[in-house]
Scaffold this active site. Structure first.
Site, PDB file in Angstrom:
ATOM      1  CG  HIS A 210      -0.173   0.153   2.573  1.00  0.00           C
ATOM      2  ND1 HIS A 210       0.355   1.251   3.146  1.00  0.00           N
ATOM      3  CD2 HIS A 210       0.257  -0.745   3.346  1.00  0.00           C
ATOM      4  CE1 HIS A 210       0.708   0.885   4.252  1.00  0.00           C
ATOM      5  NE2 HIS A 210       1.029  -0.358   4.507  1.00  0.00           N
TER       6      HIS A 210
HETATM    7  N1  UDP Z   1      -2.080  -6.454   8.994  1.00  0.00           N
HETATM    8  C1  UDP Z   1      -3.352  -6.964   9.413  1.00  0.00           C
HETATM    9  N2  UDP Z   1      -4.252  -7.315   8.397  1.00  0.00           N
HETATM   10  C2  UDP Z   1      -3.965  -7.183   7.206  1.00  0.00           C
HETATM   11  C3  UDP Z   1      -2.767  -6.529   6.829  1.00  0.00           C
HETATM   12  C4  UDP Z   1      -1.959  -6.372   7.510  1.00  0.00           C
HETATM   13  O1  UDP Z   1      -3.514  -7.510  10.536  1.00  0.00           O
HETATM   14  O2  UDP Z   1      -4.953  -7.418   6.478  1.00  0.00           O
HETATM   15  C5  UDP Z   1      -1.030  -6.523  10.190  1.00  0.00           C
HETATM   16  C6  UDP Z   1       0.150  -6.569   9.918  1.00  0.00           C
HETATM   17  O3  UDP Z   1       0.526  -7.992  10.520  1.00  0.00           O
HETATM   18  C7  UDP Z   1       1.162  -5.879  10.603  1.00  0.00           C
HETATM   19  C8  UDP Z   1       0.470  -4.359  10.210  1.00  0.00           C
HETATM   20  O4  UDP Z   1      -0.969  -4.705  10.079  1.00  0.00           O
HETATM   21  O5  UDP Z   1       1.236  -5.753  11.950  1.00  0.00           O
HETATM   22  C9  UDP Z   1       1.107  -3.697   9.287  1.00  0.00           C
HETATM   23  O6  UDP Z   1       0.382  -2.678   8.747  1.00  0.00           O
HETATM   24  P1  UDP Z   1       0.730  -1.526   7.670  1.00  0.00           P
HETATM   25  O7  UDP Z   1       1.456  -2.320   6.605  1.00  0.00           O
HETATM   26  O8  UDP Z   1      -0.537  -0.819   7.305  1.00  0.00           O
HETATM   27  O9  UDP Z   1       1.906  -0.785   8.340  1.00  0.00           O
HETATM   28  P2  UDP Z   1       3.544  -0.636   8.197  1.00  0.00           P
HETATM   29  O10 UDP Z   1       3.824  -1.765   9.403  1.00  0.00           O
HETATM   30  O11 UDP Z   1       4.060  -0.616   7.105  1.00  0.00           O
HETATM   31  O12 UDP Z   1       3.646   0.586   9.211  1.00  0.00           O
END
Ligand code: UDP
Length: 368
Positions: A210
Site C-alpha cells: 500500500h
Molecule cells: N495486517 C493485518 N491485516 C492485514 C494486513 C496487515 O493485521 O490485512 C497487520 C500486519 O500484521 C502488521 C500491520 O498490519 O502488523 C502492518 O500494517 P501496515 O502495512 O499498514 O503498516 P506498517 O507496518 O507498514 O507501518
C-alpha cells in the site's frame, strides 16, 4: 503503575493506525490506569482500527481526533491543533507515540509546545530515504523526544550518530514480538483460517502492499500486480483501501483477477495466514518484523528499508520488477530447506519483553 496513596500519572498514548495499535497495546495494558488513549482517526475503516482495538484488548479510546482521510499537511496541522486543545484542558505527565505516522509528528510537536515529555516507541529507525514521509516523521519525533525507546542496537547507533545524547535512549527490543507471541493462533485455529481461504499450508503466498512508492505510479502498480499474478501458487492479497482506490483509478481491476483479493483481515487471521504461508511479499514495516517471530521469509518490495536487521535472513529486498518472480521461484524450488534454515534463527527484535522494558523506562522518566 498505580501507587496506593497518590493518583496515577496521566500518560497520553496517541495511536490510530493498525501498526500503532499492535505495537502500543502491551504498553497501554501495563500502564493500566495511567494510560489515556487518544485515537487519531487516521485509519478510519473499521477493519483497520476497531477490530484491532478489540483483538489487542484495548479500552475504548478516551478521545478521538478525527483527522483521517486528509492530505498530509492538513492532517498534521489539524492533529497538532486538536492535541494542543486536549493538552490544554488537562496537561498530561507524558505523551507516548510509536513509529513514523503523520500522527507521530503531530503529537511530537504538540507535546513539545505544551512542554510535556515525549516518549518515542520504535525510535532510531532510519531508511535514509528522504522520499518517504515516514522518514521525516520519525527523525523529527526522535529529535523532539525526551525518552527514545530503540528496538535494536542498530537503532541506538543511528540516534547517537545524529548527536542524540545516550541518556535519552533505552534499547528495549520491539513490542511486536510480544504481540505476535500472544496473538498467533494455535494450530487448530490456523487450520480453520486456511480452510476458510481454501489454501494448503506452505502452498500459497500472503501479500500486502500500500505504500505510495508502489501504488501511486500506475506503471509500478501494474508490474507488482503482474508479478503476483504470475506466481505458480495462489496469492492472497488483503487489500489496503489505498491500493484498492489506485487499482480502480488506474483501471487495473482485471489485472488483479488472478490474485485472491480479500478485504484487510484482523490481526490474528493475518498472523495465522503469514505463519502458514510459503512466504510473504510485502511493503509493510511491521510485517518485516513479524516474520522473524513466526519464521517465514518475506520479499520486501521497497526502494529502501529502515529495518536492515532482517535482511539476509528473514527478508530480501527487491525493486518492483521481474526480480519479484525470480526470487519467489528460487524460494519455492527449495522451500522446505529455506523454512528449516529460518526456524532456529532468533528474532533480532528481542525476547518479548519490550513492553515491560518500555514501561519501566517511562516510570523512571516520570520519577514514579
Ligand atoms: N495486517 C493485518 N491485516 C492485514 C494486513 C496487515 O493485521 O490485512 C497487520 C500486519 O500484521 C502488521 C500491520 O498490519 O502488523 C502492518 O500494517 P501496515 O502495512 O499498514 O503498516 P506498517 O507496518 O507498514 O507501518
Amino acid at each position: 503503575m498505580a501507587t496506593p496513596t497518590t493518583a496515577p500519572p496521566d500518560v497520553v498514548v496517541v495511536l490510530g493506525t493498525r501498526p500503532e495499535i499492535v505495537k502500543l497495546a502491551g504498553i497501554v495494558r501495563l500502564l493500566g490506569d495511567a494510560a489515556r488513549v487518544v485515537h487519531t482517526g487516521q485509519h478510519y475503516d473499521d477493519n483497520l482500527s476497531d477490530v484491532f482495538l478489540a483483538e489487542l484488548g484495548l479500552p475504548e479510546p478516551a478521545a478521538y481526533l478525527g483527522v483521517g482521510g486528509e492530505r498530509r499537511g492538513r492532517q498534521i496541522g489539524l492533529a497538532v491543533e486538536r492535541l494542543d486543545e486536549l493538552f490544554a484542558r488537562r496537561r498530561p505527565d507524558a505523551v507516548v507515540v510509536q513509529g513514523d505516522t503523520n500522527a507521530v509528528l503531530a503529537a511530537a510537536i504538540a507535546a513539545n509546545a505544551a512542554e510535556v515529555p515525549l516518549v518515542h516507541v520504535e525510535a532510531g529507525l532510519r531508511s535514509y530515504d528522504r522520499r518517504m514521509p515516514e522518514e521525516h516523521n520519525r527523525v523529527v519525533a526522535d529529535h523532539l523526544g525526551d525518552l527514545l525507546l530503540a528496538p535494536t542496537e542498530t537503532n541506538r547507533e543511528n540516534l547517537l550518530a545524529e548527536g542524540i545524547p545516550p541518556d535519552r535512549i533505552v534499547v528495549t527490543g520491539n513490542t511486536v514480538v510480544e504481540a505476535v507471541t500472544e496473538l498467533l493462533p494455535a494450530a487448530e485455529e490456523r487450520a480453520e483460517v486456511l480452510a476458510r481461504h481454501g489454501v494448503e499450508p506452505a502452498r500459497y503466498v500472503l501479500a500486502t502492499f500500500h505504500r505510495p512508492e508502489n501504488v501511486d505510479d500506475p506503471e509500478i502498480l501494474k508490474v507488482i500486480l503482474g508479478e503476483l499474478a504470475s506466481l505458480p501458487i495462489p496469492v492472497i492479497l488483503p487489500m489496503h483501501p489505498r491500493t484498492r482506490r489506485r487499482i480502480v483509478e488506474h483501471g487495473f481491476a482485471e489485472l488483479a483477477e488472478a490474485i485472491r483479493v480479500v478485504s484487510p483481515v484482523g490481526y490474528r487471521e493475518f498472523l495465522a495466514l503469514g505463519a502458514e504461508s510459503a512466504f510473504l511479499v510485502s511493503d509493510s514495516g511491521g510485517v518485516q518484523e513479524e516474520v522473524s517471530v513466526y519464521k517465514r521469509p518475506v520479499l520486501v518490495v521497497r526502494r529502501s528499508t529502515e529495518r536492515p536487521e532482517v535482511l539476509g535472513t528473514f527478508a530480501e529486498r527487491v525493486l518492483p520488477g521481474p526480480a519479484i518472480g525470480e526470487i519467489a521461484r528460487r524460494w519455492l524450488a527449495d522451500l522446505d530447506a529455506l523454512h528449516a534454515h529460518l526456524a532456529p534463527l532468533p528474532s533480532p527484535y528481542g525476547d518479548g519483553s519490550a513492553s515491560a522494558r518500555s514501561v519501566a523506562a517511562i516510570e523512571e522518566l516520570l520519577g514514579a
